[in-house]
Motif scaffolding. Structure first.
Motif, PDB file in Angstrom:
ATOM      1  N   LYS A 301       5.293   0.272  -1.102  1.00 25.80           N
ATOM      2  CA  LYS A 301       4.083   0.496  -0.706  1.00 25.80           C
ATOM      3  C   LYS A 301       4.372   1.869  -0.065  1.00 25.80           C
ATOM      4  CE  LYS A 301       3.513  -3.090   2.031  1.00 25.80           C
ATOM      5  NZ  LYS A 301       4.689  -4.038   1.235  1.00 25.80           N
ATOM      6  N   THR A 302       5.485   2.322   0.355  1.00 26.42           N
ATOM      7  CA  THR A 302       5.636   3.662   0.988  1.00 26.42           C
ATOM      8  C   THR A 302       5.379   4.755  -0.096  1.00 26.42           C
ATOM      9  OG1 THR A 302       7.332   2.595   2.121  1.00 26.42           O
ATOM     10  CG2 THR A 302       7.268   4.888   2.419  1.00 26.42           C
ATOM     11  N   HIS A 332       9.712   5.742   8.011  1.00 26.07           N
ATOM     12  CA  HIS A 332       8.874   6.342   7.061  1.00 26.07           C
ATOM     13  C   HIS A 332       9.119   8.067   7.185  1.00 26.07           C
ATOM     14  CE1 HIS A 332       6.542   3.126   5.763  1.00 26.07           C
ATOM     15  NE2 HIS A 332       6.350   2.574   6.772  1.00 26.07           N
ATOM     16  N   ASP A 396       0.224   1.099   8.247  1.00 33.21           N
ATOM     17  CA  ASP A 396       1.118   0.333   7.630  1.00 33.21           C
ATOM     18  C   ASP A 396       1.338  -1.174   8.466  1.00 33.21           C
ATOM     19  OD1 ASP A 396       3.302  -0.610   5.865  1.00 33.21           O
ATOM     20  OD2 ASP A 396       4.722   0.580   7.086  1.00 33.21           O
ATOM     21  N   GLU A 397       1.352  -2.214   7.822  1.00 33.74           N
ATOM     22  CA  GLU A 397       1.471  -3.468   8.361  1.00 33.74           C
ATOM     23  C   GLU A 397       0.485  -3.702   9.322  1.00 33.74           C
ATOM     24  OE1 GLU A 397       5.585  -2.988   6.560  1.00 33.74           O
ATOM     25  OE2 GLU A 397       3.871  -4.612   6.782  1.00 33.74           O
ATOM     26  N   GLY A 552       9.860  -4.212   7.314  1.00 33.53           N
ATOM     27  CA  GLY A 552       9.772  -2.702   6.443  1.00 33.53           C
ATOM     28  C   GLY A 552      11.301  -2.098   6.484  1.00 33.53           C
TER      29      GLY A 552
HETATM   30 MG    MG Z   1       6.790  -0.820   4.215  1.00 34.48          MG
END
Ligand code: MG
Ligand code: ADP
Length: 695
Positions: A301-302, A332, A396-397, A552
């Protein structure tokens, strides 16, 4: 002219209730006639055909009926009052027992008529018994009306008799069923084959057959789901009317894709390319994007987020990425810097632990537009953070954030920024529809190439020595390992102590010759970072950790994870944890150390061993735990359904969603007179919504 009666009047005015009854019903949360009628029976007793006692089978639940031939009250030495009654129907007898329920004694003392009982049948020697059964007297005038019918059994609370609820419901049905306004327009009912509300109210409470009861219930569940889906569809339609940013994607053309390719150290998977395409189309549209990207752990996803952010920056805007923890924000930040720095794109980190000066500097860079991409935790949505031209917000998440943060981040935007939500918790389709029906959904359903599926094994606690030996061998071949400390406590502090103890044991007694690190939630941010960095560099062989590593964290060389007392974790959490391995070229392993314990634990372990598919896992989890818990308490309010059940009623939810889309397309404000009932139903959902947003 007087319209059809509303259901929203005080329940005390229902025949047979009165102020006293109303007070009792209030204990069930029933205040209005609507509350009463929409509280459906827990089950039904079919008194029209009660099987003979001789056919009752031990181990099964049964309804029995017979004459009360014996009754006695005994006081045990412990002080407990034990009541015993025997029912005889000519084919056999059954003994009923209750403990400490004097009101039953008052009803049964001296009674010689027939009684009906419902409960689990057991055999004690030759005698059939039921302990603490529900029961009613057939000759009780209060229940006489229900004789030889299918009778509803309502969920009760202390001090609220079944008879009162039945009488109240009967009063309300008699008065309202023939005249009540139906919130569903006749045309919709025809097309979807749904019965009128009045028929349903009568048949769900006092059904002539169990099939009628089921049909009535389904229609009421559909109505509830339709309100939910309408609310989401309306919200969606609203964003589609709003003006957003139309990023000039087409104008950038192939150049953008080329730059994405140059930016990433790997080839995109087909799924990544497709999802990036979907995002770019949303960004180009003049309306705000509201998209959810679902992708299993490790699906990449990153890279998708980085590509979208690159597009935003090339169009002259800023982008922000919000992560749930500092560790993730930093990861990230490091990744994005690696990707974006070489392209001359400036990335800033915004997390709570920065010094005052660092924060000020970061805020300044964001506010003046000198930084193009800001990465952070919820520190990003603090009041004093502002952007010059924020065009894209990535979250995210998401399950860890509420609706509130989504709105807060959007609020920082330049006009109406595009919002991209990424979640690594795969959610079954029904839940996605129920929770995120206002978002467009993209699914990353392909893992990067070369991944070998993680092999999962379930070991008993007495096999620990072999498990540790296996870990040792893998480390000897150059791998690294996670050992996850069991959940012992809600308290972070006690959890940290448990992790410290496990670390001491492993580093001193089991692996004294290896380098064993420790990570838990009570450590200072700097300490955590140092440990993570050491593990990433390969300076540690084993990382003992609490669930801080859950989401993650990405260390491709770590190829084995041992989860201690795995039965203490929920299924989704186990799957998230497992996602930390299987990211590199080595064959990876996940070892669950657990007792069989409960049946539920056994099912969780077996699910983990049998599949790596996050969506499968999520479905099993939904079945085991129910929707509320699956999404964490924050969202469960969203799913506070009275009638419907997301697992059982998946097909109704699909149809409700379809119907909602049709209705909103036809009447986007729900302004037509025939939609007044629906509009009202949607409005009634809003207090729930407000409660979630505030949480
Ligand atoms: Mg991730
Ligand atoms: P998640 O979806 O769990 O956030 P990440 O974005 O952290 O996944 O990616 C997981 C790992 O896979 C990272 O090491 C990343 O560099 C790698 N990766 C992502 N996409 C690809 C790809 N297309 N090819 C090879 N490796 C990839």
């Amino acid at each position: 002219m007087l319209g059809p009666p509303s259901l929203d009047f005080d329940v005390q005015f229902v025949k047979g209730v009165g102020p006293r009854g109303a007070k009792q019903l209030a204990k069930l949360g029933v205040r209005t006639a609507r509350d009463l009628l929409y509280r459906l029976p827990r089950r039904y007793v079919d008194r029209s055909s009660v099987p003979p006692i001789a056919e009752a089978r031990p181990g099964e639940a049964a309804t029995v009926r017979g004459r009360v031939v014996h009754f006695e009250t005994r006081r045990a030495r412990s002080g407990m009052v034990i009541l015993t009654a025997v029912l005889d129907d000519g084919t056999g007898t059954i003994q009923l027992t209750w403990f400490n329920q004097p009101w039953i004694s008052r009803k049964l003392e001296g009674y010689q008529g027939e009684a009906i009982a419902y409960g689990a049948v057991r055999a004690e020697g030759w005698t059939l018994t039921m302990q603490g059964p529900e029961f009613e007297l057939v000759d009780d005038p209060e229940d006489a009306a229900d004789f030889a019918r299918i009778v509803p059994v309502y969920p009760l609370a202390e001090g609220v008799p079944q008879g009162l609820v039945r009488k109240a419901v009967r009063g309300a049905v008699e008065r309202l069923a023939d005249s009540v306004a139906d919130p569903l327009p006749a045309d919709l009912r025809r097309r979807y084959g749904l019965r009128p509300l009045g028929w349903c109210l009568r048949n769900v409470h006092f059904p002539p057959t169990l099939e009628d009861a089921a049909a009535a219930r389904d229609r009421m569940a559909f109505e509830e789901l339709l309100h939910l889906q309408l609310r989401l569809a309306l919200r969606r339609a609203e964003t589609l009317r709003e003006a957003g940013i139309a990023f000039p994607i087409a104008a950038m053309g192939e150049r953008l894709w080329e730059e994405i390719r140059r930016m990433l150290p790997f080839e995109l998977t087909g799924a990544q390319r497709r999802v990036i395409g979907e995002i770019l189309r949303d960004m180009e549209s003049p309306h705000p994007m509201n998209r959810l990207v679902q992708g299993d752990v490790g699906s990449g996803k990153t890279a998708v987020a980085a590509s979208a952010m690159l597009a935003a920056v090339r169009a002259g805007y800023q982008a922000a990425l919000m992560a749930p923890t500092e560790i993730l924000a930093e990861q990230h930040y490091n990744n994005l810097r690696r990707y974006l720095d070489p392209l001359g794109i400036h990335v800033t980190l915004m997390v709570g632990k920065l010094t005052k000066r660092q924060k000020e500097r970061a805020r300044n860079l964001a506010a003046t537009g000198q930084t193009h991409v800001a990465v952070g935790t919820h520190a990003l949505v603090q009041e004093d953070v502002g952007f010059d031209r924020l065009g894209l917000a990535v979250i995210d998440e998401q399950p860890r954030f509420g609706v509130l943060q989504r709105a807060a981040l959007r609020g920082k935007g330049f006009g109406n920024p595009d919002v991209l939500v990424m979640t690594a918790t795969p959610i079954p389709r029904t839940l996605t529809m129920a929770l995120y029906g206002d978002l467009d959904v993209s699914v990353l359903d392909e893992l990067p190439p070369g991944r070998r599926p993680v092999k999962t094994h379930w070991k008993r606690p007495d096999q620990r020595p072999q498990v540790y030996q296996g870990v040792r061998e893998l480390i000897a071949r150059g791998s690294q390992a996670y050992i996850v400390c069991p959940m012992v406590s809600e308290s972070e502090k006690m959890q940290a102590q448990a992790a410290e103890e496990l670390h001491r044991h492993l580093s001193e007694e089991v692996f004294p010759d290896l380098r064993v690190g420790l990570l838990h939630g009570q450590m200072k941010a700097k300490q955590k970072e140092d440990v993570m960095e050491a593990f990433r560099r390969g300076d540690l062989d084993i990382l003992v950790s609490t669930t801080v590593i859950e989401v993650g964290v990405d260390v491709p060389n770590a190829s084995v994870m041992v989860i201690e007392d795995a039965n203490r974790f929920g299924l989704s959490q186990l799957h998230q944890l497992r996602g930390r391995v299987g990211r590199g070229a080595h064959q990876s392993f996940c070892i669950l150390v657990a007792d069989a314990g409960t049946e539920d634990a056994r099912q969780r372990m077996e699910a983990m061993v049998s599949t790596n598919d996050g969506f499968r896992i999520a479905e099993i989890d939904l079945r085991l735990r129910g929707p509320g818990e699956l999404c964490g308490t924050r969202q469960s309010g969203n799913l506070d359904l009275e009638v419907a059940d997301l697992i059982r009623d998946a097909h109704l939810l699909e149809r409700a969603r379809e119907a909602a889309a049709e209705i909103v397309a036809m009447d986007p404000g729900l302004e037509r007179p025939e939609h007044a009932g629906l509009a009202e139903g949607v409005r009634k959902l809003d207090p729930v919504r407000a409660a979630i947003v505030q949480s």
